[in-house]
Design an enzyme around this catalytic site. Structure first.
Site, PDB file in Angstrom:
ATOM      1  N   ALA A  24      -9.691   5.490   3.849  1.00 21.27           N
ATOM      2  CA  ALA A  24      -9.648   6.269   5.026  1.00 21.27           C
ATOM      3  C   ALA A  24     -10.709   7.484   5.185  1.00 21.27           C
ATOM      4  O   ALA A  24     -11.536   7.718   4.004  1.00 21.27           O
ATOM      5  CB  ALA A  24      -8.305   7.330   4.808  1.00 21.27           C
ATOM      6  N   GLY A  25     -10.991   7.670   6.203  1.00 22.76           N
ATOM      7  CA  GLY A  25     -12.022   8.753   6.679  1.00 22.76           C
ATOM      8  C   GLY A  25     -13.414   8.292   6.910  1.00 22.76           C
ATOM      9  O   GLY A  25     -14.326   8.973   7.276  1.00 22.76           O
ATOM     10  N   GLY A  72      -8.357   9.103   9.662  1.00 21.06           N
ATOM     11  CA  GLY A  72      -8.563   9.157  11.192  1.00 21.06           C
ATOM     12  C   GLY A  72      -9.519  10.084  11.437  1.00 21.06           C
ATOM     13  O   GLY A  72     -10.162  10.288  12.545  1.00 21.06           O
ATOM     14  N   LYS A 128       0.757  -1.036   0.035  1.00 20.40           N
ATOM     15  CA  LYS A 128       0.170   0.051  -0.067  1.00 20.40           C
ATOM     16  C   LYS A 128       0.736   1.138   0.036  1.00 20.40           C
ATOM     17  O   LYS A 128       1.729   1.413   1.179  1.00 20.40           O
ATOM     18  CB  LYS A 128      -0.832   0.166   1.159  1.00 20.40           C
ATOM     19  N   THR A 143      -9.029   3.148  11.944  1.00 22.20           N
ATOM     20  CA  THR A 143      -9.432   3.691  13.105  1.00 22.20           C
ATOM     21  C   THR A 143     -11.062   3.649  13.497  1.00 22.20           C
ATOM     22  O   THR A 143     -11.187   3.595  14.677  1.00 22.20           O
ATOM     23  CB  THR A 143      -9.310   5.207  12.868  1.00 22.20           C
TER      24      THR A 143
END
Lengths: 262, 76
Positions: free
Chosen positions: A190-191, A164, A103, A213
Site C-alpha cells: 500500500a501507498g 491508495g 491477507k 491502485t
C-alpha cells in the site's frame, strides 16, 4: 544471466516479487490484461455478498484470475473487527477449497485506512491457530512487525503510505529496521504511486511489493503494470548488487594519472 | 395455534434481504432459488457459521436464519 532469486512464502517459491490487487479496474478484461503485464503470480481478491438478482452466468472474477494459474490471496479488506476478519478468512478458505493463504488487514479508521495493530495481532494469533498462512498488513512500526513474525505470520506487510494515496515510502528508517530485523518476507503493501516508488522499496531490501491502485488507477493500467514489473526487478537487482555509498563531493570516474596536458 | 399454512414457510434473511422459504428448505435450495447453478465459486454461511459446499443440501433451515452467499470480487 539472471541469478536464481526466488521469493519464498510459506515454503512456496515465486519468481515474481510483485503482488497485485484486482480492484478498481474498468472491467475484468482490463484487470486480466494488467495482471498479465505485471507478471504477478500472487493476486489479491476481496470477498463480498454475491450480487443477488444479477445474471448468474455473468463473468466471475475467478474467470479473469483462475486459481489454477494464480496464487489467490483473499484479503480481509473492509474488516474493522477481529470477528469480521476471522469470518472473512474462513469464508475464503471455503470459497477456495481449503486454500489457507490469506491477507489479513484489520482497519482502524476510515480516514487513514491505517491498520488497527492490536486487533491485527489478535486476529493473526487466532488465524495461525486455525491453520491459516497469514500475510499481515501492518503499519511501519518495527515492534508490531516483529510481534507478527513471532505469532507465526508467513509474511509481514508494512504500508509505505496510506492505502491508495500513491505517496510512496514515507518512513525509510522504519522500513529498513523492519527489513533488517525480520526473517520472514517483508512486503511493502500500500501507498506506492509509480515505478520509482517500487524500485526504492526493493532497494531498501524489501522482499516484494503489493499494490493495486497505482496500476488500476493509472491512465493506462497495462502500461503501468509493465513499468511496475520493471521497477521491482530493477530495485531488486540494485539491492543485490550493492549500491555505492553516497558522498557529498565528486569522485572522478576517469583516472587522474596519465593525462597529457602539462 | 398456528395454521398449517403458516407452518409451511420460514422467514429468513439472504444477504441481508428478507425472504420466505418453504419449510424444510436447505442452503442448496436458497442457491437454486437465486438461479445459481455453479456452486464452485461461492461460499455460504448460515448464522455466521460456514456451511461446507458438500453439505449445502443437508441442513434444514430454521425460521430467523441469516444466510450469506459470498463470492470473490476485485480487491487489493
Amino acid at each position: 544471466m539472471p541469478h536464481r532469486d526466488p521469493l519464498v512464502i510459506a515454503g512456496r517459491e515465486y519468481h515474481s516479487r510483485l503482488l497485485v490487487g484486482t480492484g478498481k479496474y474498468r472491467d475484468l478484461e482490463q484487470a486480466g490484461a494488467a495482471i498479465e503485464a505485471s507478471g504477478a503470480e500472487i493476486v489479491t481478491i476481496a470477498l463480498r455478498r454475491s450480487n443477488i438478482g444479477q445474471d448468474p452466468d455473468a463473468p466471475n472474477l475467478l474467470d479473469a484470475v483462475p486459481p489454477e494459474r494464480y496464487t489467490l490471496l483473499p484479503n480481509t479488506a473492509g474488516c474493522y473487527t477481529v470477528k469480521d476478519a476471522l469470518r472473512t478468512c474462513r469464508l475464503a478458505r471455503e470459497l477456495l477449497d481449503g486454500h489457507n493463504l490469506v491477507k489479513l488487514e484489520v482497519i482502524g479508521d476510515e480516514r487513514t485506512l491505517y491498520p488497527d495493530v492490536g486487533a491485527t495481532l489478535e486476529a493473526a494469533e487466532q488465524l495461525v491457530a486455525e491453520g491459516f498462512e497469514v500475510m499481515a498488513y501492518t503499519s511501519d512500526d518495527p515492534i508490531a512487525a516483529r510481534r507478527l513474525e513471532e505469532i507465526g505470520c508467513v509474511a509481514v506487510m508494512p504500508l509505505a503510505a496510506p492505502i491508495g494515496s500513491g505517496l510512496g515510502i514515507q518512513n525509510s528508517y522504519n522500513l529498513l529496521e523492519i527489513v533488517e530485523r525480520l526473517e520472514v518476507p517483508v512486503i511493502v503493501d500500500a501507498g506506492v504511486g509509480t515505478a520509482s516508488d517500487v524500485a526504492v522499496a526493493m532497494e531498501h531490501g524489501c522482499d516484494a511489493v503489493l499494490l493495486n491502485t497505482a496500476i488500476a488507477g493509472a491512465d493506462d493500467p497495462v502500461l503501468m503494470a509493465s513499468a511496475m514489473r520493471k521497477g521491482v526487478e530493477a530495485g531488486r537487482e540494485a539491492y543485490r548488487a550493492g549500491r555505492i555509498p553516497k558522498r557529498r563531493h565528486a569522485a572522478a570516474s576517469s583516472p587522474q594519472a596519465g593525462t597529457f596536458f602539462e | 395455534m398456528s395454521t398449517e399454512a403458516e407452518q409451511a414457510v420460514i422467514h429468513v434473511r439472504i444477504n441481508g434481504e428478507a425472504a420466505q422459504l418453504p419449510a424444510g428448505a436447505s442452503c442448496a435450495d436458497v442457491l437454486a432459488r437465486l438461479g445459481i447453478t455453479e456452486q464452485r465459486r461461492l461460499a455460504v454461511e448460515r448464522n455466521e457459521q460456514i456451511v461446507p459446499r458438500s453439505r449445502l443440501a443437508e441442513q434444514e433451515l430454521a425460521d430467523g436464519d441469516r444466510i450469506e452467499v459470498i463470492q470473490a470480487i476485485g480487491g487489493g
